[in-house]
Design a protein around this motif. Structure first.
Motif, short mmCIF file in Angstrom:
data_model
loop_
_atom_site.label_atom_id
_atom_site.label_comp_id
_atom_site.label_asym_id
_atom_site.label_seq_id
_atom_site.Cartn_x
_atom_site.Cartn_y
_atom_site.Cartn_z
N PHE A 75 17.73 20.49 -32.01
CA PHE A 75 17.67 19.95 -33.37
C PHE A 75 16.32 20.16 -34.05
O PHE A 75 16.20 19.94 -35.26
CB PHE A 75 17.97 18.44 -33.33
CG PHE A 75 19.25 18.10 -32.65
CD1 PHE A 75 20.45 18.15 -33.34
CD2 PHE A 75 19.28 17.74 -31.31
CE1 PHE A 75 21.65 17.82 -32.71
CE2 PHE A 75 20.47 17.41 -30.67
CZ PHE A 75 21.66 17.46 -31.37
N LEU A 76 15.29 20.58 -33.28
CA LEU A 76 13.97 20.86 -33.83
C LEU A 76 13.53 22.24 -33.38
O LEU A 76 13.86 22.67 -32.27
CB LEU A 76 12.93 19.82 -33.37
CG LEU A 76 13.11 18.37 -33.80
CD1 LEU A 76 12.07 17.49 -33.12
CD2 LEU A 76 12.99 18.24 -35.31
N ASN A 77 12.79 22.95 -34.24
CA ASN A 77 12.22 24.19 -33.76
C ASN A 77 10.97 23.90 -32.91
O ASN A 77 10.47 22.78 -32.88
CB ASN A 77 11.89 25.14 -34.93
CG ASN A 77 10.97 24.49 -35.95
OD1 ASN A 77 10.31 23.50 -35.67
ND2 ASN A 77 10.92 25.06 -37.14
N TYR A 78 10.48 24.92 -32.24
CA TYR A 78 9.41 24.71 -31.27
C TYR A 78 8.13 24.18 -31.90
O TYR A 78 7.48 23.28 -31.33
CB TYR A 78 9.15 26.00 -30.49
CG TYR A 78 8.11 25.83 -29.41
CD1 TYR A 78 8.40 25.13 -28.25
CD2 TYR A 78 6.83 26.37 -29.57
CE1 TYR A 78 7.45 24.97 -27.26
CE2 TYR A 78 5.88 26.21 -28.58
CZ TYR A 78 6.19 25.51 -27.43
OH TYR A 78 5.25 25.35 -26.47
N PRO A 79 7.66 24.71 -33.05
CA PRO A 79 6.43 24.14 -33.65
C PRO A 79 6.56 22.65 -33.98
O PRO A 79 5.62 21.88 -33.77
CB PRO A 79 6.22 24.98 -34.91
CG PRO A 79 6.90 26.27 -34.62
CD PRO A 79 8.09 25.92 -33.79
N ALA A 80 7.73 22.24 -34.49
CA ALA A 80 7.91 20.82 -34.81
C ALA A 80 7.89 19.97 -33.55
O ALA A 80 7.27 18.89 -33.51
CB ALA A 80 9.22 20.62 -35.56
N GLN A 81 8.54 20.45 -32.48
CA GLN A 81 8.52 19.70 -31.23
C GLN A 81 7.12 19.63 -30.65
O GLN A 81 6.69 18.60 -30.12
CB GLN A 81 9.46 20.35 -30.22
CG GLN A 81 9.67 19.53 -28.96
CD GLN A 81 9.74 20.39 -27.72
OE1 GLN A 81 8.92 21.28 -27.53
NE2 GLN A 81 10.71 20.11 -26.88
#
Length: 277
Positions: free
Chosen positions: A28-34
């Motif tokens: 549900f989130l891309n890697y930069p956001a995570q």
């Protein structure tokens, strides 16, 4: 084995929740956001350390400032690394927030085990938590069908076994190193080291793949460096020490030793003057 199994049952449950929510949030989130959310792990670890029984840690002000600088710097660096705007889904945010809470419990719980039972070894904690966690993972893998998909995929692509063995070896070395850091330096310092490791990983990716560095990257690196340097600086007591008219401990010990010697001399003189009968 020096700890009861119930201790590792709690540890395995928290460990599975942390890793499960972290990996699941990528749907549900891309890697930069995570990575932005995970980079703030050091702050809840420091806050949670004040409430864990057996620790009750209190950190000085400069360590909180160091953690904030490190977190803000990594967030800026990650935002600059994102090719597009981070994809914020409410489900992913809830999952990664739960992972942060689990991480805060995990590091402090491991430190509490090492503190309350110093005979605990890193090998015991890693082995027992893995053995207890394996039965926890099998039922959800069977319910979702992931176990059979993974088995079929590995059978069709045998090179995956080699990749899994290499990943297991690397994970083992990393986990033993992290547990050693927790046992020696504490959960908060370990969280700061792992957070700084994320920045080093991103910086190496720019050096290897020759990505362009922007001003936002430079600002993030400066803040990260300031946070690390502030953490490494020794804590100095700026309050002036008042001179006391009372004798120091060393002087008191010296006076007492001199008085003992004088008493011994007087006793020897009295013994020489006493008659033999």
């Amino acid at each position: 084995m020096v700890n009861p199994w119930k201790t590792y049952v709690k540890l395995s449950a928290v460990l599975m929740g942390s890793h499960g929510l972290t990996k699941g949030s990528l749907a549900f989130l891309n890697y930069p956001a995570q990575l932005m959310f995970k980079s703030t792990k050091v702050l809840p670890v420091m806050i949670m350390g004040a409430f864990i029984p057996g620790l009750r840690r209190k950190y000085p002000l400069h360590e909180y400032i160091s953690a904030i600088l490190l977190v803000v710097g990594l967030i800026l660096f990650t935002l600059a690394d994102a090719q597009s705007s981070p994809n914020f889904s409410i489900i992913g945010v809830i999952m990664v927030s739960g992972a942060l809470v689990m991480d805060a419990f995990l590091g402090n719980l491991q430190e509490a085990i090492f503190t309350m039972n110093p005979e605990t070894t890193q090998m015991e904690m890693l082995f027992c938590s893995t053995v207890v966690g394996l039965p926890f993972l099998i039922p959800p893998m069977l319910l979702t069908g992931e176990l059979f998909k993974a088995w079929t995929s590995c059978y069709q692509h045998p090179y995956v076994y080699g990749v899994l063995i290499f990943e297991a070896m690397a994970t083992f070395i990393g986990q033993v190193s992290v547990l050693s850091l927790i046992a020696i330096f504490g959960a908060a310092t370990t969280a700061m080291i792992t957070t700084a490791r994320k920045a080093v990983t991103l910086l190496l990716s720019y050096m290897i793949f020759t990505k362009p560095l922007t001003e936002q990257h430079g600002t993030g690196l400066i803040l990260i460096s300031m946070g690390i340097i502030l953490k490494m600086l020794p804590l100095q007591d700026s309050t002036p020490t008042k001179r006391s008219t009372r004798p120091s401990m060393a002087a008191m010990v010296e006076i007492s030793s001199n008085s003992d010697k004088s008493i011994d001399v007087v006793d020897n003189d009295e013994e020489e003057q006493r008659p033999l009968v």
